[in-house]
Design a protein around this motif. Structure first.
Motif, PDB file in Angstrom:
ATOM      1  N   VAL A  15     -17.367 -16.699  -7.912  1.00 21.81           N
ATOM      2  CA  VAL A  15     -17.048 -16.031  -6.651  1.00 21.81           C
ATOM      3  C   VAL A  15     -18.122 -16.350  -5.625  1.00 21.81           C
ATOM      4  CG1 VAL A  15     -16.674 -13.831  -5.493  1.00 21.81           C
ATOM      5  CG2 VAL A  15     -15.807 -14.171  -7.808  1.00 21.81           C
ATOM      6  N   LEU A  16     -17.697 -16.722  -4.426  1.00 22.74           N
ATOM      7  CA  LEU A  16     -18.607 -17.017  -3.326  1.00 22.74           C
ATOM      8  C   LEU A  16     -18.698 -15.857  -2.348  1.00 22.74           C
ATOM      9  CD1 LEU A  16     -17.398 -20.665  -2.648  1.00 22.74           C
ATOM     10  CD2 LEU A  16     -19.235 -19.906  -4.180  1.00 22.74           C
ATOM     11  N   ALA A  17     -17.572 -15.151  -2.126  1.00 22.75           N
ATOM     12  CA  ALA A  17     -17.571 -14.069  -1.136  1.00 22.75           C
ATOM     13  C   ALA A  17     -16.433 -13.098  -1.413  1.00 22.75           C
ATOM     14  CB  ALA A  17     -17.437 -14.629   0.276  1.00 22.75           C
ATOM     15  N   TYR A  18     -16.701 -11.818  -1.092  1.00 22.21           N
ATOM     16  CA  TYR A  18     -15.690 -10.767  -1.105  1.00 22.21           C
ATOM     17  C   TYR A  18     -15.506 -10.262   0.322  1.00 22.21           C
ATOM     18  CZ  TYR A  18     -16.421 -10.299  -6.192  1.00 22.21           C
ATOM     19  OH  TYR A  18     -16.517 -10.528  -7.549  1.00 22.21           O
ATOM     20  N   ASP A  19     -14.255 -10.019   0.697  1.00 18.29           N
ATOM     21  CA  ASP A  19     -13.936  -9.353   1.956  1.00 18.29           C
ATOM     22  C   ASP A  19     -13.108  -8.120   1.570  1.00 18.29           C
ATOM     23  OD1 ASP A  19     -12.740  -8.542   4.454  1.00 18.29           O
ATOM     24  OD2 ASP A  19     -13.229 -10.527   5.241  1.00 18.29           O
ATOM     25  N   LEU A  20     -13.704  -6.932   1.709  1.00 20.86           N
ATOM     26  CA  LEU A  20     -13.105  -5.700   1.205  1.00 20.86           C
ATOM     27  C   LEU A  20     -12.699  -4.809   2.364  1.00 20.86           C
ATOM     28  CD1 LEU A  20     -15.753  -4.887  -1.561  1.00 20.86           C
ATOM     29  CD2 LEU A  20     -13.651  -6.214  -1.800  1.00 20.86           C
ATOM     30  N   SER A  21     -11.456  -4.391   2.378  1.00 16.78           N
ATOM     31  CA  SER A  21     -10.946  -3.471   3.397  1.00 16.78           C
ATOM     32  C   SER A  21     -10.482  -2.196   2.717  1.00 16.78           C
ATOM     33  CB  SER A  21      -9.777  -4.104   4.158  1.00 16.78           C
ATOM     34  OG  SER A  21     -10.184  -5.278   4.832  1.00 16.78           O
ATOM     35  N   PHE A  22     -10.967  -1.060   3.221  1.00 17.61           N
ATOM     36  CA  PHE A  22     -10.589   0.248   2.692  1.00 17.61           C
ATOM     37  C   PHE A  22     -10.106   1.130   3.839  1.00 17.61           C
ATOM     38  CE2 PHE A  22     -14.063  -1.122  -0.180  1.00 17.61           C
ATOM     39  CZ  PHE A  22     -13.390  -1.090  -1.391  1.00 17.61           C
ATOM     40  N   THR A  23      -9.014   1.862   3.606  1.00 14.68           N
ATOM     41  CA  THR A  23      -8.549   2.877   4.549  1.00 14.68           C
ATOM     42  C   THR A  23      -8.602   4.228   3.851  1.00 14.68           C
ATOM     43  OG1 THR A  23      -7.098   1.323   5.696  1.00 14.68           O
ATOM     44  CG2 THR A  23      -6.653   3.667   6.001  1.00 14.68           C
ATOM     45  N   TYR A  24      -9.470   5.107   4.371  1.00 16.16           N
ATOM     46  CA  TYR A  24      -9.733   6.404   3.756  1.00 16.16           C
ATOM     47  C   TYR A  24      -9.067   7.506   4.561  1.00 16.16           C
ATOM     48  CZ  TYR A  24     -12.513  10.600   2.659  1.00 16.16           C
ATOM     49  OH  TYR A  24     -12.936  11.869   2.330  1.00 16.16           O
ATOM     50  N   ARG A  25      -8.457   8.445   3.860  1.00 13.30           N
ATOM     51  CA  ARG A  25      -7.882   9.630   4.511  1.00 13.30           C
ATOM     52  C   ARG A  25      -8.550  10.912   4.030  1.00 13.30           C
ATOM     53  NH1 ARG A  25      -4.092   5.809   3.876  1.00 13.30           N
ATOM     54  NH2 ARG A  25      -3.778   6.366   1.695  1.00 13.30           N
ATOM     55  N   SER A  26      -8.704  11.058   2.712  1.00 12.50           N
ATOM     56  CA  SER A  26      -9.369  12.233   2.156  1.00 12.50           C
ATOM     57  C   SER A  26      -9.718  11.931   0.708  1.00 12.50           C
ATOM     58  CB  SER A  26      -8.465  13.471   2.228  1.00 12.50           C
ATOM     59  OG  SER A  26      -7.457  13.415   1.236  1.00 12.50           O
ATOM     60  N   ASN A  27     -10.500  12.825   0.095  1.00 15.27           N
ATOM     61  CA  ASN A  27     -10.857  12.650  -1.313  1.00 15.27           C
ATOM     62  C   ASN A  27      -9.702  12.981  -2.245  1.00 15.27           C
ATOM     63  OD1 ASN A  27     -13.374  11.991  -0.434  1.00 15.27           O
ATOM     64  ND2 ASN A  27     -14.432  13.751  -1.328  1.00 15.27           N
ATOM     65  N   LYS A  28      -8.611  13.491  -1.705  1.00 15.43           N
ATOM     66  CA  LYS A  28      -7.489  13.942  -2.530  1.00 15.43           C
ATOM     67  C   LYS A  28      -6.450  12.862  -2.760  1.00 15.43           C
ATOM     68  CE  LYS A  28      -8.019  18.736  -0.990  1.00 15.43           C
ATOM     69  NZ  LYS A  28      -7.354  19.899  -0.346  1.00 15.43           N
ATOM     70  N   GLU A  29      -6.635  11.688  -2.186  1.00 15.23           N
ATOM     71  CA  GLU A  29      -5.638  10.629  -2.348  1.00 15.23           C
ATOM     72  C   GLU A  29      -6.320   9.272  -2.386  1.00 15.23           C
ATOM     73  OE1 GLU A  29      -3.078  10.287   1.175  1.00 15.23           O
ATOM     74  OE2 GLU A  29      -4.458  11.666   2.177  1.00 15.23           O
ATOM     75  N   PRO A  30      -5.652   8.297  -2.983  1.00 18.92           N
ATOM     76  CA  PRO A  30      -6.241   6.963  -3.070  1.00 18.92           C
ATOM     77  C   PRO A  30      -6.437   6.324  -1.697  1.00 18.92           C
ATOM     78  CG  PRO A  30      -4.424   7.201  -4.616  1.00 18.92           C
ATOM     79  CD  PRO A  30      -4.365   8.384  -3.698  1.00 18.92           C
TER      80      PRO A  30
END
Length: 488
Positions: free
Chosen positions: A49-64
């Motif tokens: 692996v040379l690089a990771y591009d990580l995108s996260f969308t957070y709403r609350s701790n109660k859901e993924p």
């Protein structure tokens, strides 16, 4: 009962067809690993692996969280399938080199099958659309805080957050894109790549939020990735050589924690005087409203529990020395990363060594006293956890059990013995050379023994072998009086 000839011919033809189908079907996917003695199914062969591009969308701790992981890599051998470490999330789609790929789970592996096999030595571009679930796990990965989330991936938990090659031997660059509701702050390893900007809701009807983007300027092991989401204050100051120092703390505790945050620039200078220039683009501490039972050297942004700084039961000198422990890891463990998990002593032993030196300099806990106390306990530690460079595996479901006293003070004791053997000048040269020559790479115990021998001008293999691998602790050079007794 006898079959007629026509029925017999039909049965033979059906059996032949089934045999042909079985012959051309590929074998079922299976979990792979690179054969680490302590984590045999961690990591995956066949690519770098040379690089990771990580995108996260957070709403609350109660859901993924909704997430997209993009991996840039290169094949090291022909591949019909690509194994990634990933669990505790749901995969919606996967692509390999721009084309849809089928995917299946095998143990804690996500196994991708591209449309056509990949030859050796070609670029590999993987996109996985998935969820990342912070709920229901207490053994690493996402850590729930009082106002959001943080990460604690050591030793084998990054793949509970995102698909990856989850072994420290495969370091890579990272980009993080974190979308959170208005009013929350997201931070990650490295420096901001773009100003935070408003983002359209990721799903129909979802509220708009803010996207925060960060990028590392140096490669990083998966276990050192950090993303924090919460009601946070970001406190900035300047360290040695104009180094950007960024601390992330609960907003309500900003003023209360300032006395501790203000210590970091001087601690950076203290470490630089001993091992050389700080190896990364920024540094700071992340103080989380969480009870983890440990602090963690996540690269450029070390994770601390809030109560370390707010609990009056901890002496001030002790808190300062723990801060130096995690700072020292930025050189030992983060910049110079262990080749295998059996080389963990190089991380924790060195961090403990500089923690002890710092406490000694404060006049609160002398180095010699600490090393003698460690010597007295060393045989007990080895019996319980194995020797420093060959620790016993942790019990199933207790991966944190790998981090036993033998790889902390027991390993620092090895460094003390080495300094006693070769002298302070040679030892100091070794420390500086170690972090300079192996910066941004991986190294192991054999590399350290080889370099120590070069600096000492003599082969130290026979001296270091029992210190690193022996069931009992050898006599301490310069301290014959320590050898009896060895128990407390």
């Amino acid at each position: 009962m006898r079959l007629t000839s026509a029925r017999l011919r039909a049965g033979l033809l059906a059996a032949a067809s089934l045999t042909l189908v079985a012959a051309v079907l590929p074998p079922p996917p299976q979990a792979l690993g690179i054969g680490d003695r302590l984590f045999p199914e961690l990591g995956n062969p066949g690519y770098d692996v040379l690089a990771y591009d990580l995108s996260f969308t957070y709403r609350s701790n109660k859901e993924p969280l909704d997430a997209v992981t993009v991996i840039s890599a290169r094949t090291l051998e022909p591949l019909e399938r690509i194994n990634l470490d990933f669990t505790h999330g749901t995969v919606a789609a996967a692509e390999v080199n721009g084309e849809p790929a089928t995917f299946q789970s095998a143990g804690e592996d996500l196994v991708l099958t591209p449309r056509t096999p990949l030859p050796e030595g070609v670029p590999l571009h993987i996109t996985v659309r998935h969820t990342s679930d912070p709920r229901g796990r207490a053994d690493g990965g996402w850590v729930t805080t009082g106002d959001g989330l943080a990460m604690a991936n050591q030793a084998d938990a990054a793949h509970r957050v995102f698909p990856c090659n989850d072994h420290p031997a495969d370091k890579a660059y990272y980009t993080f894109r974190i979308t959170v509701p208005e009013g929350l702050t997201a931070v990650a390893n490295g420096l901001p790549d773009l100003p935070a900007h408003r983002a359209v809701g990721a799903r129909p009807g979802a509220a708009a939020g803010t996207t925060w983007t960060y990028r590392t300027h140096h490669p990083m092991a998966t276990e050192l990735a950090q993303v924090s989401i919460g009601d946070s204050a970001v406190v900035r100051r300047t360290g040695p050589h104009g180094l950007p120092v960024r601390d992330v703390v609960p907003a309500a505790d900003r003023e209360r924690l300032e006395k501790w945050l203000a210590k970091t620039p001087d601690q950076l200078s203290w470490m630089e005087q001993r091992v050389g220039r700080y190896p990364f683009e920024t540094y700071g501490v992340l103080i989380a409203r969480a009870s983890t039972g440990f602090e963690l050297e996540t690269q450029t942004l070390s994770l601390f529990e809030r109560n370390v700084f707010t609990d009056t039961g901890y002496p001030e000198w002790y808190v300062e020395s723990i801060m130096v422990h995690e700072l020292a890891h930025q050189w030992f463990g983060d910049s110079v990363t262990p080749r295998t998990w059996s080389d963990l002593w190089l991380n924790e032993g060195h961090a403990t060594w500089y923690e002890a030196l710092y406490a000694d300099g404060l006049g609160k806990y002398s180095l010699e006293r600490r090393m003698r106390e460690a010597y007295q306990r060393s045989d007990q530690w080895r019996a319980a956890g194995g020797p420093p460079a060959a620790p016993k595996a942790a019990a199933p479901g207790e991966k944190i059990g790998l981090f036993r006293p033998v790889v902390y003070d027991g390993a620092a004791l090895v460094l003390y013995a080495l300094r006693q053997k070769i002298g302070t000048a040679a030892f100091d040269r070794l420390e500086r050379r170690w972090v300079a020559e192996h910066a941004d790479s991986v190294a192991g115990t054999a590399d350290f023994v080889r370099m120590a021998s070069q600096e000492a001008g003599t082969d130290l293999s026979s001296f270091l072998q029992p210190w690193l691998y022996g069931r009992t602790t050898p006599p301490m050079p310069g301290h014959p009086e320590w050898s009896t007794p060895k128990s407390v």
